[in-house]
Design a protein around this motif. Structure first.
Motif, mmCIF file in Angstrom:
data_model
loop_
_atom_site.group_PDB
_atom_site.id
_atom_site.type_symbol
_atom_site.label_atom_id
_atom_site.label_comp_id
_atom_site.label_asym_id
_atom_site.label_seq_id
_atom_site.Cartn_x
_atom_site.Cartn_y
_atom_site.Cartn_z
ATOM 1 N N ARG A 140 0.652 -1.172 -0.087
ATOM 2 C CA ARG A 140 -0.014 -0.043 -0.050
ATOM 3 C C ARG A 140 0.826 1.305 -0.120
ATOM 4 N NH1 ARG A 140 -3.163 -3.091 3.791
ATOM 5 N NH2 ARG A 140 -5.203 -3.709 3.219
ATOM 6 N N VAL A 141 2.299 1.342 0.073
ATOM 7 C CA VAL A 141 2.994 2.183 0.267
ATOM 8 C C VAL A 141 3.113 3.186 -1.250
ATOM 9 C CG1 VAL A 141 5.316 3.217 1.167
ATOM 10 C CG2 VAL A 141 4.029 1.109 2.122
ATOM 11 N N ARG A 142 2.888 4.131 -1.433
ATOM 12 C CA ARG A 142 3.097 4.952 -2.543
ATOM 13 C C ARG A 142 4.453 5.103 -2.880
ATOM 14 N NH1 ARG A 142 -1.539 9.542 -3.583
ATOM 15 N NH2 ARG A 142 -3.346 8.153 -3.636
ATOM 16 N N LEU A 143 5.363 5.563 -1.961
ATOM 17 C CA LEU A 143 6.680 5.849 -2.223
ATOM 18 C C LEU A 143 7.367 4.714 -2.856
ATOM 19 C CD1 LEU A 143 8.944 7.929 -2.079
ATOM 20 C CD2 LEU A 143 9.455 7.066 0.213
ATOM 21 N N TRP A 144 6.963 3.427 -2.267
ATOM 22 C CA TRP A 144 7.671 2.232 -2.726
ATOM 23 C C TRP A 144 7.476 1.882 -4.240
ATOM 24 C CZ3 TRP A 144 10.859 -1.916 -2.280
ATOM 25 C CH2 TRP A 144 10.396 -3.309 -2.805
ATOM 26 N N LYS A 145 6.304 2.363 -4.871
ATOM 27 C CA LYS A 145 5.940 2.183 -6.097
ATOM 28 C C LYS A 145 6.542 3.252 -6.909
ATOM 29 C CE LYS A 145 1.372 -0.030 -5.244
ATOM 30 N NZ LYS A 145 1.387 -0.342 -3.787
ATOM 31 N N LEU A 146 6.693 4.472 -6.352
ATOM 32 C CA LEU A 146 7.225 5.485 -7.323
ATOM 33 C C LEU A 146 8.774 5.282 -7.200
ATOM 34 C CD1 LEU A 146 7.044 8.336 -8.501
ATOM 35 C CD2 LEU A 146 7.536 9.202 -6.167
ATOM 36 N N GLU A 147 9.409 4.758 -6.352
ATOM 37 C CA GLU A 147 10.824 4.662 -6.204
ATOM 38 C C GLU A 147 11.147 3.285 -7.222
ATOM 39 O OE1 GLU A 147 13.342 6.275 -4.929
ATOM 40 O OE2 GLU A 147 12.399 7.761 -3.740
ATOM 41 N N LEU A 148 10.312 2.595 -7.100
ATOM 42 C CA LEU A 148 10.539 1.226 -8.066
ATOM 43 C C LEU A 148 10.393 1.729 -9.481
ATOM 44 C CD1 LEU A 148 8.787 -1.862 -6.304
ATOM 45 C CD2 LEU A 148 11.426 -1.336 -6.696
ATOM 46 N N SER A 149 9.467 2.508 -9.738
ATOM 47 C CA SER A 149 9.300 3.245 -11.076
ATOM 48 C C SER A 149 10.542 3.914 -11.653
ATOM 49 C CB SER A 149 8.193 4.008 -11.227
ATOM 50 O OG SER A 149 8.125 4.771 -12.379
ATOM 51 N N ARG A 150 11.147 4.759 -10.825
ATOM 52 C CA ARG A 150 12.599 5.334 -11.150
ATOM 53 C C ARG A 150 13.566 4.421 -11.266
ATOM 54 N NH1 ARG A 150 11.668 9.838 -6.086
ATOM 55 N NH2 ARG A 150 10.320 11.063 -7.257
ATOM 56 N N LEU A 151 13.527 3.418 -10.580
ATOM 57 C CA LEU A 151 14.520 2.312 -10.684
ATOM 58 C C LEU A 151 14.595 1.779 -11.836
ATOM 59 C CD1 LEU A 151 16.981 0.587 -9.573
ATOM 60 C CD2 LEU A 151 15.359 -0.897 -8.446
ATOM 61 N N ALA A 152 13.402 1.192 -12.387
ATOM 62 C CA ALA A 152 12.674 0.746 -13.636
ATOM 63 C C ALA A 152 13.320 1.567 -14.824
ATOM 64 C CB ALA A 152 11.255 0.453 -13.865
ATOM 65 N N GLN A 153 13.006 2.797 -14.900
ATOM 66 C CA GLN A 153 13.346 3.707 -15.820
ATOM 67 C C GLN A 153 14.889 3.656 -15.843
ATOM 68 O OE1 GLN A 153 11.387 7.635 -15.539
ATOM 69 N NE2 GLN A 153 9.616 6.416 -14.482
ATOM 70 N N GLU A 154 15.670 3.767 -14.676
ATOM 71 C CA GLU A 154 16.964 3.816 -14.677
ATOM 72 C C GLU A 154 17.688 2.568 -15.376
ATOM 73 O OE1 GLU A 154 20.541 4.513 -11.254
ATOM 74 O OE2 GLU A 154 18.500 4.717 -10.743
ATOM 75 N N THR A 155 17.256 1.367 -15.030
ATOM 76 C CA THR A 155 17.643 0.247 -15.665
ATOM 77 C C THR A 155 17.291 -0.383 -16.886
ATOM 78 O OG1 THR A 155 16.153 -1.115 -14.015
ATOM 79 C CG2 THR A 155 18.343 -0.232 -13.087
ATOM 80 N N GLY A 156 16.057 0.030 -17.147
ATOM 81 C CA GLY A 156 15.341 -0.237 -18.347
ATOM 82 C C GLY A 156 14.754 -1.720 -18.183
ATOM 83 N N LEU A 157 14.520 -1.989 -17.043
ATOM 84 C CA LEU A 157 13.983 -3.439 -16.545
ATOM 85 C C LEU A 157 12.686 -3.347 -16.360
ATOM 86 C CD1 LEU A 157 16.855 -4.971 -14.461
ATOM 87 C CD2 LEU A 157 16.407 -5.466 -16.720
ATOM 88 N N ASP A 158 11.552 -4.147 -16.611
ATOM 89 C CA ASP A 158 10.133 -4.006 -16.125
ATOM 90 C C ASP A 158 10.616 -4.607 -14.649
ATOM 91 O OD1 ASP A 158 9.202 -2.996 -18.196
ATOM 92 O OD2 ASP A 158 8.567 -4.702 -19.116
ATOM 93 N N ILE A 159 9.675 -4.285 -13.800
ATOM 94 C CA ILE A 159 9.810 -5.064 -12.374
ATOM 95 C C ILE A 159 8.439 -5.432 -11.865
ATOM 96 C CG2 ILE A 159 10.551 -4.319 -9.905
ATOM 97 C CD1 ILE A 159 12.080 -2.230 -10.996
ATOM 98 N N GLU A 160 8.439 -6.546 -11.619
ATOM 99 C CA GLU A 160 7.370 -7.319 -11.289
ATOM 100 C C GLU A 160 7.480 -7.769 -9.911
ATOM 101 O OE1 GLU A 160 6.157 -12.040 -12.126
ATOM 102 O OE2 GLU A 160 6.182 -10.754 -14.088
ATOM 103 N N ILE A 161 6.432 -7.437 -8.995
ATOM 104 C CA ILE A 161 6.335 -7.270 -7.604
ATOM 105 C C ILE A 161 5.307 -8.516 -7.199
ATOM 106 C CG2 ILE A 161 6.095 -6.368 -5.554
ATOM 107 C CD1 ILE A 161 6.853 -4.277 -8.719
#
Length: 253
Positions: A140-161
């Motif tokens: 439920r943590v919004r910051l978790w999703k936002l930070e993962l989105s930034r990581l996905a863009q940085e690495t070019g990896l789709d992130i499946e949680i």
């Protein structure tokens, strides 16, 4: 006088979620895609405090510890956040000195990827993460999703949680393949400094050949950040048909 233990209500889809996680992990591992299990280990006081367990020392050379357990204002506590690579039996642990936030959690994943994961998985297209349902990596943590989105863009990896239902995090592999062995490795040893903690974690070994890297993270991670609806809308999230709150994918582009 007798007492009873009260347990919270279990999700009716608890077992189905376990099966969903196992199937998703198996598919990713078969495709040689990275799969990591993440979580925060119990916070530890830093200083000459008694640590549970026993360690054999030369006769007459006991380790001196404090009588009282008051927190050392200078050393404080540490937040060890771990990333366990399920396929490689390798791990990264960041020993944080500030707050255990989603920004700290994702920064630890970032440090693992660029220090260990990227080299091991040069053909990676996605990253699969299994985590607890609460805390800094809560579903439920919004910051978790936002930070993962930034990581996905940085690495070019789709992130499946994939999140374990609340109260079932002990089944997350990091708990019994990494954290339990760290606890065994430092039992009976006072955690007198950050350096001692980092070294004890990095020296953790298992019969399966577990390799661990650990580093101190002294960055500041403020609590209480509010993520607006507009910021959350920037996250390219795709929710699974089965419990989209627990299972979702964050696109890199």
């Amino acid at each position: 006088m007798t007492t009873t233990v009260l347990e919270g209500n279990q999700s009716p889809d608890r077992n189905a979620q376990f099966e969903h996680i196992n199937a998703s992990v198996a598919v990713a591992l078969q495709a040689n895609q990275p799969v990591i299990s993440v979580d925060t280990k119990k916070k530890e006081r830093v200083g000459a405090y008694k640590n549970a367990g026993q360690e054999w020392l030369p006769s007459g050379e006991p380790v001196k510890v404090k009588v009282h357990d008051f927190i050392d204002k200078e050393l404080g506590r540490t937040n060890p956040y771990g990333v366990y690579d399920i396929g490689a039996d390798e791990a990264w642990v960041s020993v944080g000195t500030d707050h255990d936030t989603s920004a700290f959690a994702v920064q630890t994943i970032r440090r693992w990827w660029f220090s260990m994961g990227k080299e091991r998985y040069p053909q990676a297209r996605q990253l699969v993460i299994t985590s607890d349902g609460g805390g800094s990596n809560g579903h439920r943590v919004r910051l978790w999703k936002l930070e993962l989105s930034r990581l996905a863009q940085e690495t070019g990896l789709d992130i499946e949680i994939h999140h374990f239902p609340r109260g079932t995090g002990k089944w997350n592999k990091i708990e019994h393949r990494l954290f339990s062995f760290i606890t065994m490795n430092w039992r009976g040893r006072p955690l007198i400094s950050h350096e001692v903690i980092v070294n004890l974690i990095a020296n953790t070994k298992t019969r399966s050949g577990l390799a661990v890297r650990a580093e101190l993270d002294t960055a500041e991670y403020p609590k209480g950040l509010v993520i607006s609806d507009a910021e959350l809308d920037t996250v390219k999230i795709e929710r699974n048909e089965f419990h989209g709150d627990w299972n979702y994918r964050i696109r890199s582009s």
